[in-house]
Design a protein around this motif. Structure first.
Motif, PDB file in Angstrom:
ATOM      1  N   THR A 279      14.183   0.768  -3.203  1.00 56.95           N
ATOM      2  CA  THR A 279      14.362  -0.177  -2.097  1.00 56.95           C
ATOM      3  C   THR A 279      15.706  -0.888  -2.266  1.00 56.95           C
ATOM      4  OG1 THR A 279      13.521  -2.253  -3.044  1.00 56.95           O
ATOM      5  CG2 THR A 279      11.874  -0.630  -2.282  1.00 56.95           C
ATOM      6  N   GLY A 280      15.997  -1.770  -1.313  1.00 54.09           N
ATOM      7  CA  GLY A 280      17.192  -2.590  -1.432  1.00 54.09           C
ATOM      8  C   GLY A 280      17.061  -3.701  -2.446  1.00 54.09           C
ATOM      9  N   GLY A 281      15.879  -3.805  -3.074  1.00 53.09           N
ATOM     10  CA  GLY A 281      15.697  -4.731  -4.182  1.00 53.09           C
ATOM     11  C   GLY A 281      15.475  -6.175  -3.811  1.00 53.09           C
ATOM     12  N   GLY A 282      15.509  -6.493  -2.511  1.00 50.20           N
ATOM     13  CA  GLY A 282      15.380  -7.878  -2.100  1.00 50.20           C
ATOM     14  C   GLY A 282      13.943  -8.306  -1.855  1.00 50.20           C
ATOM     15  N   PRO A 283      13.761  -9.415  -1.138  1.00 44.62           N
ATOM     16  CA  PRO A 283      12.413  -9.919  -0.835  1.00 44.62           C
ATOM     17  C   PRO A 283      11.803  -9.167   0.349  1.00 44.62           C
ATOM     18  CG  PRO A 283      14.071 -11.379   0.075  1.00 44.62           C
ATOM     19  CD  PRO A 283      14.823 -10.315  -0.674  1.00 44.62           C
ATOM     20  N   GLY A 284      10.694  -9.688   0.873  1.00 46.47           N
ATOM     21  CA  GLY A 284      10.087  -9.132   2.075  1.00 46.47           C
ATOM     22  C   GLY A 284       9.506  -7.752   1.881  1.00 46.47           C
ATOM     23  N   ALA A 285       9.784  -6.861   2.828  1.00 43.40           N
ATOM     24  CA  ALA A 285       9.241  -5.506   2.785  1.00 43.40           C
ATOM     25  C   ALA A 285       9.702  -4.751   1.550  1.00 43.40           C
ATOM     26  CB  ALA A 285       9.644  -4.755   4.052  1.00 43.40           C
ATOM     27  N   MET A 286      10.925  -5.016   1.105  1.00 48.67           N
ATOM     28  CA  MET A 286      11.436  -4.360  -0.100  1.00 48.67           C
ATOM     29  C   MET A 286      10.615  -4.768  -1.322  1.00 48.67           C
ATOM     30  SD  MET A 286      15.529  -4.809   0.675  1.00 48.67           S
ATOM     31  CE  MET A 286      15.363  -6.482   1.332  1.00 48.67           C
ATOM     32  N   GLU A 287      10.389  -6.042  -1.449  1.00 52.70           N
ATOM     33  CA  GLU A 287       9.564  -6.546  -2.552  1.00 52.70           C
ATOM     34  C   GLU A 287       8.167  -5.936  -2.508  1.00 52.70           C
ATOM     35  OE1 GLU A 287       9.432 -10.898  -3.485  1.00 52.70           O
ATOM     36  OE2 GLU A 287       7.316 -10.642  -2.959  1.00 52.70           O
ATOM     37  N   ALA A 288       7.609  -5.821  -1.295  1.00 51.37           N
ATOM     38  CA  ALA A 288       6.261  -5.279  -1.153  1.00 51.37           C
ATOM     39  C   ALA A 288       6.177  -3.855  -1.693  1.00 51.37           C
ATOM     40  CB  ALA A 288       5.842  -5.316   0.315  1.00 51.37           C
ATOM     41  N   ALA A 289       7.126  -3.005  -1.312  1.00 49.77           N
ATOM     42  CA  ALA A 289       7.109  -1.619  -1.772  1.00 49.77           C
ATOM     43  C   ALA A 289       7.314  -1.541  -3.283  1.00 49.77           C
ATOM     44  CB  ALA A 289       8.177  -0.811  -1.037  1.00 49.77           C
TER      45      ALA A 289
ATOM     46  N   ARG B  98       0.827  -1.205   0.000  1.00 46.59           N
ATOM     47  CA  ARG B  98       0.000   0.000   0.000  1.00 46.59           C
ATOM     48  C   ARG B  98       0.867   1.264   0.000  1.00 46.59           C
ATOM     49  NH1 ARG B  98      -2.525   0.666   4.489  1.00 46.59           N
ATOM     50  NH2 ARG B  98      -1.883  -1.180   5.673  1.00 46.59           N
ATOM     51  N   LEU B  99       1.967   1.209   0.717  1.00 38.21           N
ATOM     52  CA  LEU B  99       2.874   2.356   0.767  1.00 38.21           C
ATOM     53  C   LEU B  99       3.524   2.602  -0.595  1.00 38.21           C
ATOM     54  CD1 LEU B  99       4.341   4.490   2.486  1.00 38.21           C
ATOM     55  CD2 LEU B  99       6.073   2.747   2.969  1.00 38.21           C
ATOM     56  N   GLY B 100       4.030   1.545  -1.224  1.00 38.47           N
ATOM     57  CA  GLY B 100       4.638   1.702  -2.543  1.00 38.47           C
ATOM     58  C   GLY B 100       3.648   2.220  -3.559  1.00 38.47           C
ATOM     59  N   ARG B 101       2.408   1.725  -3.475  1.00 39.92           N
ATOM     60  CA  ARG B 101       1.361   2.166  -4.388  1.00 39.92           C
ATOM     61  C   ARG B 101       1.050   3.651  -4.176  1.00 39.92           C
ATOM     62  NH1 ARG B 101      -2.835  -1.237  -2.871  1.00 39.92           N
ATOM     63  NH2 ARG B 101      -1.884  -2.881  -4.137  1.00 39.92           N
ATOM     64  N   ALA B 102       0.925   4.062  -2.912  1.00 43.84           N
ATOM     65  CA  ALA B 102       0.578   5.447  -2.609  1.00 43.84           C
ATOM     66  C   ALA B 102       1.706   6.412  -2.989  1.00 43.84           C
ATOM     67  CB  ALA B 102       0.250   5.582  -1.122  1.00 43.84           C
ATOM     68  N   LEU B 103       2.947   6.005  -2.779  1.00 43.38           N
ATOM     69  CA  LEU B 103       4.071   6.856  -3.170  1.00 43.38           C
ATOM     70  C   LEU B 103       4.121   7.052  -4.677  1.00 43.38           C
ATOM     71  CD1 LEU B 103       6.844   5.468  -0.780  1.00 43.38           C
ATOM     72  CD2 LEU B 103       5.875   7.778  -0.724  1.00 43.38           C
ATOM     73  N   ALA B 104       3.882   5.970  -5.418  1.00 41.46           N
ATOM     74  CA  ALA B 104       3.870   6.077  -6.880  1.00 41.46           C
ATOM     75  C   ALA B 104       2.737   6.978  -7.351  1.00 41.46           C
ATOM     76  CB  ALA B 104       3.744   4.683  -7.503  1.00 41.46           C
ATOM     77  N   GLU B 105       1.569   6.834  -6.727  1.00 40.34           N
ATOM     78  CA  GLU B 105       0.433   7.685  -7.103  1.00 40.34           C
ATOM     79  C   GLU B 105       0.676   9.142  -6.768  1.00 40.34           C
ATOM     80  OE1 GLU B 105      -2.758   5.795  -5.040  1.00 40.34           O
ATOM     81  OE2 GLU B 105      -2.983   4.183  -6.539  1.00 40.34           O
ATOM     82  N   ALA B 106       1.547   9.404  -5.790  1.00 41.78           N
ATOM     83  CA  ALA B 106       1.906  10.779  -5.428  1.00 41.78           C
ATOM     84  C   ALA B 106       3.012  11.336  -6.316  1.00 41.78           C
ATOM     85  CB  ALA B 106       2.342  10.834  -3.969  1.00 41.78           C
ATOM     86  N   GLY B 107       3.495  10.527  -7.246  1.00 40.31           N
ATOM     87  CA  GLY B 107       4.487  11.000  -8.205  1.00 40.31           C
ATOM     88  C   GLY B 107       5.927  10.669  -7.877  1.00 40.31           C
ATOM     89  N   PHE B 108       6.140   9.837  -6.855  1.00 40.67           N
ATOM     90  CA  PHE B 108       7.499   9.477  -6.464  1.00 40.67           C
ATOM     91  C   PHE B 108       7.930   8.168  -7.104  1.00 40.67           C
ATOM     92  CE2 PHE B 108       6.064  11.913  -2.673  1.00 40.67           C
ATOM     93  CZ  PHE B 108       7.066  12.890  -2.660  1.00 40.67           C
TER      94      PHE B 108
END
Length: 249
Positions: A106-116, A92-102
């Motif tokens: 991330t570190g590119g790995g799995p887990g929370a990074m993958e989620a964003a 949800r955070l990655g989606r909202a940041l992208a929708e805000a124009g950002f």
């Protein structure tokens, strides 16, 4: 391969910017010495060669990321499981940041990074992964659009800071704490222009914040003002609002 039999060595030789004459003329060219000779390979483990590799990582990172739009670096644990509340919050955070124009870095790995990265990709945003060479690293996650792998942590950290206008920190372990305190130190010491640092997850970060307040600040190891260097929230919209306001300034 040198001077052919029956031919005399030239009296003058130009090798790049160097002029050689008479007895200083070399029998082979630079290319011949590079391609023909199989020498000792220990030089690839020397510090001068490492300096060249470090330099090349900076060049590759700068070249890959220089044209990014405003971006936010999102940190978090590689051990966050898909389907968990923390993973869903990262999406949800990655989606909202992208929708805000950002762009989302991330570190590119799995887990929370993958989620964003996944959330940013789903919203048609720019999803960036800055990987690191580790014995147990699984490689860049499939939601990364622009990926750069690094050998050296300090080069990778530079990219996180240089190309981001703020940090959002999801629950994580030692690596996440390292990145968080690196950012806080750079802001506190004014090595970088102030930018927002948002800790996402009040329950997870609450103990750390209490310790900073009662022990670190309480014993005079930091100032009360330093507690204003970061925000804590459980709300995705608030996190995006906080980084957006600071970036606008």
């Amino acid at each position: 391969m040198g001077i052919p039999e029956g031919e005399r060595a030239p009296e003058e030789q130009q090798i790049g910017p160097v002029l050689r004459r008479r007895g200083q003329v070399q029998p082979t060219t630079t290319d011949q010495r590079l391609l023909d000779v199989k020498g000792d390979s220990d030089w690839v483990h020397t510090d001068p060669w490492r300096v060249m590799r470090i330099q090349s990582e900076f060049v590759e990172g700068f070249g890959a990321l220089a044209e990014l739009p405003s971006a936010i670096s999102v940190f978090g644990s590689a051990r966050t499981r898909p389907g968990s509340p923390e993973y869903d919050a990262g999406v949800r955070l990655g989606r909202a940041l992208a929708e805000a124009g950002f762009a989302v870095i991330t570190g590119g790995g799995p887990g929370a990074m993958e989620a964003a990265n996944k959330g940013a990709r789903e919203s048609k945003g720019i999803s960036v992964g800055l990987g690191i060479e580790l014995p147990f690293e699984q490689g860049l996650n499939p939601h990364v659009d622009i990926g750069v792998n690094f050998r050296y942590f300090f080069v990778r950290k530079t990219m996180f800071v240089k190309y981001a206008q703020g940090f959002v920190v999801l629950p994580g372990g030692f690596g996440t704490l390292d990145e968080l305190f690196e950012a806080l130190t750079l802001v506190q010491t004014r090595k970088v222009t102030r930018f927002p640092i948002v800790l996402f997850g009040t329950e997870y970060w609450g103990g750390l914040v209490d310790w900073l307040r009662t022990t670190v600040v309480g014993q005079g190891k930091a100032s009360q003002h330093d507690l204003l260097l970061f925000h804590v929230t459980d709300d995705v919209e608030e996190a995006v609002s906080l980084v957006s306001k600071e970036v606008a300034r």
